[in-house]
Design a protein around this motif. Structure first.
Motif, PDB file in Angstrom:
ATOM      1  N   SER A  44      64.920 -15.285  45.269  1.00  0.00           N
ATOM      2  CA  SER A  44      64.813 -16.378  46.239  1.00  0.00           C
ATOM      3  C   SER A  44      64.796 -15.754  47.625  1.00  0.00           C
ATOM      4  CB  SER A  44      65.979 -17.352  46.092  1.00  0.00           C
ATOM      5  OG  SER A  44      67.204 -16.685  46.126  1.00  0.00           O
ATOM      6  N   ARG A  45      63.963 -16.307  48.481  1.00  0.00           N
ATOM      7  CA  ARG A  45      63.849 -15.787  49.841  1.00  0.00           C
ATOM      8  C   ARG A  45      63.969 -16.935  50.821  1.00  0.00           C
ATOM      9  NH1 ARG A  45      60.581 -10.575  50.258  1.00  0.00           N
ATOM     10  NH2 ARG A  45      60.793  -9.799  48.142  1.00  0.00           N
ATOM     11  N   LEU A  46      64.676 -16.685  51.878  1.00  0.00           N
ATOM     12  CA  LEU A  46      64.870 -17.653  52.946  1.00  0.00           C
ATOM     13  C   LEU A  46      64.412 -16.996  54.235  1.00  0.00           C
ATOM     14  CD1 LEU A  46      66.223 -20.406  53.756  1.00  0.00           C
ATOM     15  CD2 LEU A  46      68.261 -19.048  54.233  1.00  0.00           C
ATOM     16  N   TYR A  47      63.576 -17.676  54.997  1.00  0.00           N
ATOM     17  CA  TYR A  47      63.127 -17.068  56.245  1.00  0.00           C
ATOM     18  C   TYR A  47      62.858 -18.120  57.306  1.00  0.00           C
ATOM     19  CZ  TYR A  47      58.592 -18.031  54.059  1.00  0.00           C
ATOM     20  OH  TYR A  47      57.534 -18.640  53.440  1.00  0.00           O
ATOM     21  N   ARG A  48      62.942 -17.673  58.547  1.00  0.00           N
ATOM     22  CA  ARG A  48      62.762 -18.556  59.702  1.00  0.00           C
ATOM     23  C   ARG A  48      62.354 -17.707  60.897  1.00  0.00           C
ATOM     24  NH1 ARG A  48      64.067 -23.096  62.148  1.00  0.00           N
ATOM     25  NH2 ARG A  48      64.865 -24.150  60.323  1.00  0.00           N
ATOM     26  N   THR A  49      61.454 -18.224  61.699  1.00  0.00           N
ATOM     27  CA  THR A  49      61.112 -17.584  62.961  1.00  0.00           C
ATOM     28  C   THR A  49      62.242 -17.844  63.946  1.00  0.00           C
ATOM     29  OG1 THR A  49      58.750 -17.915  62.566  1.00  0.00           O
ATOM     30  CG2 THR A  49      59.425 -17.495  64.849  1.00  0.00           C
ATOM     31  N   ILE A  50      62.720 -16.773  64.572  1.00  0.00           N
ATOM     32  CA  ILE A  50      63.825 -16.884  65.515  1.00  0.00           C
ATOM     33  C   ILE A  50      63.276 -16.740  66.935  1.00  0.00           C
ATOM     34  CG2 ILE A  50      66.041 -15.913  66.266  1.00  0.00           C
ATOM     35  CD1 ILE A  50      66.122 -17.121  63.453  1.00  0.00           C
ATOM     36  N   ARG A  51      63.352 -17.845  67.674  1.00  0.00           N
ATOM     37  CA  ARG A  51      62.889 -17.824  69.067  1.00  0.00           C
ATOM     38  C   ARG A  51      63.990 -18.235  70.035  1.00  0.00           C
ATOM     39  NH1 ARG A  51      57.671 -20.214  66.926  1.00  0.00           N
ATOM     40  NH2 ARG A  51      56.279 -18.429  66.921  1.00  0.00           N
ATOM     41  N   SER A  52      65.101 -18.734  69.490  1.00  0.00           N
ATOM     42  CA  SER A  52      66.172 -19.202  70.360  1.00  0.00           C
ATOM     43  C   SER A  52      67.503 -19.154  69.615  1.00  0.00           C
ATOM     44  CB  SER A  52      65.894 -20.644  70.803  1.00  0.00           C
ATOM     45  OG  SER A  52      65.970 -21.508  69.682  1.00  0.00           O
ATOM     46  N   GLN A  53      68.571 -19.428  70.350  1.00  0.00           N
ATOM     47  CA  GLN A  53      69.897 -19.505  69.736  1.00  0.00           C
ATOM     48  C   GLN A  53      69.944 -20.633  68.706  1.00  0.00           C
ATOM     49  OE1 GLN A  53      71.326 -16.474  70.368  1.00  0.00           O
ATOM     50  NE2 GLN A  53      73.223 -17.634  70.466  1.00  0.00           N
ATOM     51  N   LYS A  54      69.214 -21.714  68.967  1.00  0.00           N
ATOM     52  CA  LYS A  54      69.172 -22.839  68.030  1.00  0.00           C
ATOM     53  C   LYS A  54      68.608 -22.387  66.683  1.00  0.00           C
ATOM     54  CE  LYS A  54      67.343 -27.441  67.291  1.00  0.00           C
ATOM     55  NZ  LYS A  54      66.444 -28.487  67.741  1.00  0.00           N
ATOM     56  N   ASP A  55      67.549 -21.573  66.713  1.00  0.00           N
ATOM     57  CA  ASP A  55      66.973 -21.043  65.470  1.00  0.00           C
ATOM     58  C   ASP A  55      67.989 -20.194  64.717  1.00  0.00           C
ATOM     59  OD1 ASP A  55      64.454 -22.232  65.843  1.00  0.00           O
ATOM     60  OD2 ASP A  55      63.758 -20.523  67.045  1.00  0.00           O
ATOM     61  N   CYS A  56      68.765 -19.394  65.449  1.00  0.00           N
ATOM     62  CA  CYS A  56      69.808 -18.577  64.819  1.00  0.00           C
ATOM     63  C   CYS A  56      70.846 -19.467  64.148  1.00  0.00           C
ATOM     64  CB  CYS A  56      70.505 -17.689  65.858  1.00  0.00           C
ATOM     65  SG  CYS A  56      69.483 -16.366  66.503  1.00  0.00           S
ATOM     66  N   LYS A  57      71.245 -20.528  64.831  1.00  0.00           N
ATOM     67  CA  LYS A  57      72.234 -21.440  64.273  1.00  0.00           C
ATOM     68  C   LYS A  57      71.693 -22.148  63.033  1.00  0.00           C
ATOM     69  CE  LYS A  57      75.301 -25.319  65.263  1.00  0.00           C
ATOM     70  NZ  LYS A  57      75.460 -25.510  63.866  1.00  0.00           N
ATOM     71  N   LEU A  58      70.430 -22.576  63.079  1.00  0.00           N
ATOM     72  CA  LEU A  58      69.828 -23.249  61.922  1.00  0.00           C
ATOM     73  C   LEU A  58      69.772 -22.315  60.711  1.00  0.00           C
ATOM     74  CD1 LEU A  58      66.934 -25.215  63.655  1.00  0.00           C
ATOM     75  CD2 LEU A  58      69.001 -26.170  62.595  1.00  0.00           C
TER      76      LEU A  58
END
Length: 98
Positions: A44-58
């Protein structure tokens, strides 16, 4: 041909149905996260584009949700395999492998 073996937990290893059964067991895992998730066989893989602190929190919230999900369903993540982090300046994406 192999002899029959009683399986009391988990998914039978080396079987044709094993990966399908595993996916049925974890099919709702993606319902627990808002980040992109991919499931294949026993990965299983989880990924997200990180552009802000909000993305880090999500992303952290998603990881916390998956931890709670794994405890609820008694489906442990292999911590030895939970170490992949890819950062790419061109595409600006981060990947965590769970």
């Amino acid at each position: 041909m192999s002899n029959w073996k009683h399986v009391i937990i988990g998914v039978p290893q080396g079987s044709i149905l094993g990966p399908i059964l595993f996916l049925l067991f974890i099919n709702d895992l993606t319902d627990e996260v808002c980040s992109a998730a991919k499931l294949f066989a026993d990965d299983s893989r989880l990924y997200r584009t990180i552009r802000s602190q909000k993305d880090c929190k999500l992303l952290q919230d998603d990881l916390n949700s998956l931890s709670a999900w794994s405890k609820q369903w008694l489906m442990k993540f292999n911590e030895d395999k939970c170490v992949v982090l890819k950062i790419c300046a061109v595409h600006r994406w981060i990947t965590f492998t769970l």
